[in-house]
Scaffold this active site. Sequence first.
Site, PDB file in Angstrom:
ATOM      1  N   ASP A  11       0.877  -1.167   0.000  1.00  0.00           N
ATOM      2  CA  ASP A  11       0.000   0.000   0.000  1.00  0.00           C
ATOM      3  C   ASP A  11       0.918   1.221   0.000  1.00  0.00           C
ATOM      4  O   ASP A  11       2.128   1.097   0.267  1.00  0.00           O
ATOM      5  CB  ASP A  11      -0.886  -0.035   1.251  1.00  0.00           C
ATOM      6  CG  ASP A  11      -1.777   1.191   1.381  1.00  0.00           C
ATOM      7  OD1 ASP A  11      -2.328   1.640   0.358  1.00  0.00           O
ATOM      8  OD2 ASP A  11      -1.913   1.697   2.507  1.00  0.00           O
ATOM      9  N   LEU A  12       0.385   2.394  -0.263  1.00  0.00           N
ATOM     10  CA  LEU A  12       1.202   3.617  -0.272  1.00  0.00           C
ATOM     11  C   LEU A  12       1.025   4.437   1.004  1.00  0.00           C
ATOM     12  O   LEU A  12       1.949   4.577   1.797  1.00  0.00           O
ATOM     13  CB  LEU A  12       0.846   4.468  -1.498  1.00  0.00           C
ATOM     14  CG  LEU A  12       1.481   5.856  -1.574  1.00  0.00           C
ATOM     15  CD1 LEU A  12       2.999   5.764  -1.658  1.00  0.00           C
ATOM     16  CD2 LEU A  12       0.925   6.642  -2.764  1.00  0.00           C
ATOM     17  N   ASP A  13      -0.178   4.956   1.194  1.00  0.00           N
ATOM     18  CA  ASP A  13      -0.415   5.870   2.314  1.00  0.00           C
ATOM     19  C   ASP A  13      -0.318   5.142   3.648  1.00  0.00           C
ATOM     20  O   ASP A  13      -1.028   4.178   3.894  1.00  0.00           O
ATOM     21  CB  ASP A  13      -1.809   6.511   2.183  1.00  0.00           C
ATOM     22  CG  ASP A  13      -1.922   7.384   0.946  1.00  0.00           C
ATOM     23  OD1 ASP A  13      -0.885   7.828   0.447  1.00  0.00           O
ATOM     24  OD2 ASP A  13      -3.051   7.602   0.474  1.00  0.00           O
ATOM     25  N   THR A  19       0.848  10.204   3.901  1.00  0.00           N
ATOM     26  CA  THR A  19       0.066  11.285   3.308  1.00  0.00           C
ATOM     27  C   THR A  19      -1.328  11.334   3.925  1.00  0.00           C
ATOM     28  O   THR A  19      -2.168  12.123   3.499  1.00  0.00           O
ATOM     29  CB  THR A  19      -0.062  11.114   1.777  1.00  0.00           C
ATOM     30  OG1 THR A  19      -0.601   9.824   1.505  1.00  0.00           O
ATOM     31  CG2 THR A  19       1.299  11.230   1.099  1.00  0.00           C
ATOM     32  N   LYS A  47      -9.567   5.492   5.854  1.00  0.00           N
ATOM     33  CA  LYS A  47      -8.240   4.993   5.504  1.00  0.00           C
ATOM     34  C   LYS A  47      -8.334   3.745   4.636  1.00  0.00           C
ATOM     35  O   LYS A  47      -9.059   2.804   4.950  1.00  0.00           O
ATOM     36  CB  LYS A  47      -7.428   4.683   6.763  1.00  0.00           C
ATOM     37  CG  LYS A  47      -6.809   5.922   7.402  1.00  0.00           C
ATOM     38  CD  LYS A  47      -5.811   5.537   8.477  1.00  0.00           C
ATOM     39  CE  LYS A  47      -5.087   6.771   8.997  1.00  0.00           C
ATOM     40  NZ  LYS A  47      -4.102   6.398  10.051  1.00  0.00           N
ATOM     41  N   ARG A  51     -11.507   7.223  -3.153  1.00  0.00           N
ATOM     42  CA  ARG A  51     -12.004   8.598  -3.089  1.00  0.00           C
ATOM     43  C   ARG A  51     -13.525   8.645  -3.205  1.00  0.00           C
ATOM     44  O   ARG A  51     -14.201   9.336  -2.445  1.00  0.00           O
ATOM     45  CB  ARG A  51     -11.357   9.421  -4.220  1.00  0.00           C
ATOM     46  CG  ARG A  51     -11.534  10.927  -4.083  1.00  0.00           C
ATOM     47  CD  ARG A  51     -10.990  11.641  -5.313  1.00  0.00           C
ATOM     48  NE  ARG A  51      -9.623  11.216  -5.615  1.00  0.00           N
ATOM     49  CZ  ARG A  51      -9.020  11.443  -6.778  1.00  0.00           C
ATOM     50  NH1 ARG A  51      -9.680  12.032  -7.765  1.00  0.00           N
ATOM     51  NH2 ARG A  51      -7.775  11.050  -6.984  1.00  0.00           N
ATOM     52  N   SER A 118      -2.329   0.723  -4.351  1.00  0.00           N
ATOM     53  CA  SER A 118      -2.851   1.851  -3.582  1.00  0.00           C
ATOM     54  C   SER A 118      -4.238   2.256  -4.052  1.00  0.00           C
ATOM     55  O   SER A 118      -4.555   2.153  -5.236  1.00  0.00           O
ATOM     56  CB  SER A 118      -1.897   3.052  -3.725  1.00  0.00           C
ATOM     57  OG  SER A 118      -2.469   4.217  -3.169  1.00  0.00           O
ATOM     58  N   ALA A 119      -5.035   2.746  -3.112  1.00  0.00           N
ATOM     59  CA  ALA A 119      -6.357   3.271  -3.460  1.00  0.00           C
ATOM     60  C   ALA A 119      -6.256   4.675  -4.051  1.00  0.00           C
ATOM     61  O   ALA A 119      -7.235   5.219  -4.542  1.00  0.00           O
ATOM     62  CB  ALA A 119      -7.254   3.296  -2.222  1.00  0.00           C
ATOM     63  N   SER A 120      -5.055   5.254  -3.994  1.00  0.00           N
ATOM     64  CA  SER A 120      -4.863   6.631  -4.447  1.00  0.00           C
ATOM     65  C   SER A 120      -4.638   6.716  -5.955  1.00  0.00           C
ATOM     66  O   SER A 120      -3.817   5.985  -6.512  1.00  0.00           O
ATOM     67  CB  SER A 120      -3.660   7.255  -3.735  1.00  0.00           C
ATOM     68  OG  SER A 120      -3.356   8.519  -4.293  1.00  0.00           O
ATOM     69  N   LYS A 149     -10.807  -1.355  -1.666  1.00  0.00           N
ATOM     70  CA  LYS A 149     -10.571  -2.175  -0.477  1.00  0.00           C
ATOM     71  C   LYS A 149     -11.757  -1.984   0.477  1.00  0.00           C
ATOM     72  O   LYS A 149     -12.275  -0.888   0.565  1.00  0.00           O
ATOM     73  CB  LYS A 149      -9.275  -1.731   0.206  1.00  0.00           C
ATOM     74  CG  LYS A 149      -8.034  -1.823  -0.697  1.00  0.00           C
ATOM     75  CD  LYS A 149      -6.844  -1.122  -0.045  1.00  0.00           C
ATOM     76  CE  LYS A 149      -5.682  -1.031  -1.021  1.00  0.00           C
ATOM     77  NZ  LYS A 149      -4.531  -0.288  -0.470  1.00  0.00           N
ATOM     78  N   GLU A 173       0.276  -3.474   4.542  1.00  0.00           N
ATOM     79  CA  GLU A 173      -0.802  -2.494   4.714  1.00  0.00           C
ATOM     80  C   GLU A 173      -0.754  -1.842   6.096  1.00  0.00           C
ATOM     81  O   GLU A 173      -0.100  -2.344   7.008  1.00  0.00           O
ATOM     82  CB  GLU A 173      -2.162  -3.183   4.564  1.00  0.00           C
ATOM     83  CG  GLU A 173      -2.766  -3.115   3.181  1.00  0.00           C
ATOM     84  CD  GLU A 173      -3.413  -1.765   2.879  1.00  0.00           C
ATOM     85  OE1 GLU A 173      -3.425  -0.884   3.766  1.00  0.00           O
ATOM     86  OE2 GLU A 173      -3.910  -1.598   1.760  1.00  0.00           O
ATOM     87  N   ASP A 174      -1.471  -0.723   6.241  1.00  0.00           N
ATOM     88  CA  ASP A 174      -1.606  -0.097   7.562  1.00  0.00           C
ATOM     89  C   ASP A 174      -3.066   0.068   7.960  1.00  0.00           C
ATOM     90  O   ASP A 174      -3.350   0.502   9.069  1.00  0.00           O
ATOM     91  CB  ASP A 174      -0.924   1.275   7.590  1.00  0.00           C
ATOM     92  CG  ASP A 174      -1.720   2.328   6.822  1.00  0.00           C
ATOM     93  OD1 ASP A 174      -1.939   3.432   7.356  1.00  0.00           O
ATOM     94  OD2 ASP A 174      -2.132   2.041   5.685  1.00  0.00           O
TER      95      ASP A 174
END
Length: 223
Positions: A11-13, A19, A47, A51, A118-120, A149, A173-174
Amino acid sequence: MNKQIEAIIFDLDGVITDTAEFHYLAWKKLGEDLGIPFDREFNETLKGVSRTDSLERILELGDRQNDFSEAEKDELATKKNAHYVELIRNISEKDLLPGIESFLIQIKRADIKIAMASASKNALMVANALGITSYFDHIVDAATVVNSKPDPEVFLKAANAVSANPENCIGVEDAAAGVDAINAANMFSVAIGDSTILSHANVVLSSTEELELNRIIDKYFAS
């Protein structure tokens, strides 16, 4: 069939960089513009969520989910993203979370594929700003993902893009929804954060500084 590790999917964020604060500020501003104030506790529920779905949750919070057409909702989501992009304009290598680059180097040296799920929709832009794009064999374009997700789609797309069997992949993941997605993809889940929230992961680490390849490999083969 012998167990092996073909890919590690991030994952990214909250995993590679934080971010999350910028997302919170951007959503909070949009919420205030709509007369829907919310706090950090509610923001936790956003989280790892796309979007579009995040916007729906905010509108439901304010009981305004039926006040906007789909086109207007698209405009609201675009407005939030524009503010977010403005906030992250100055992101750089210094914003990588501790231990991440070292972990990426370890994976590369082990000749294991690296992907991002990522979801971003700004994932590639952020990766470029962080100076880490060269480590990744593939970054999933969130715009091509239909289900957010906790649906496993984004992790399965990432595995497919690097020709890896999901059962031979490790996801990092976080967010609880992200761990759900990894587990649903039949991958080995590594979570960063609070063990009470992320207890459904195969391994929970308190911070990215604890990411060490040999340690993760040992846990994987012991599972």
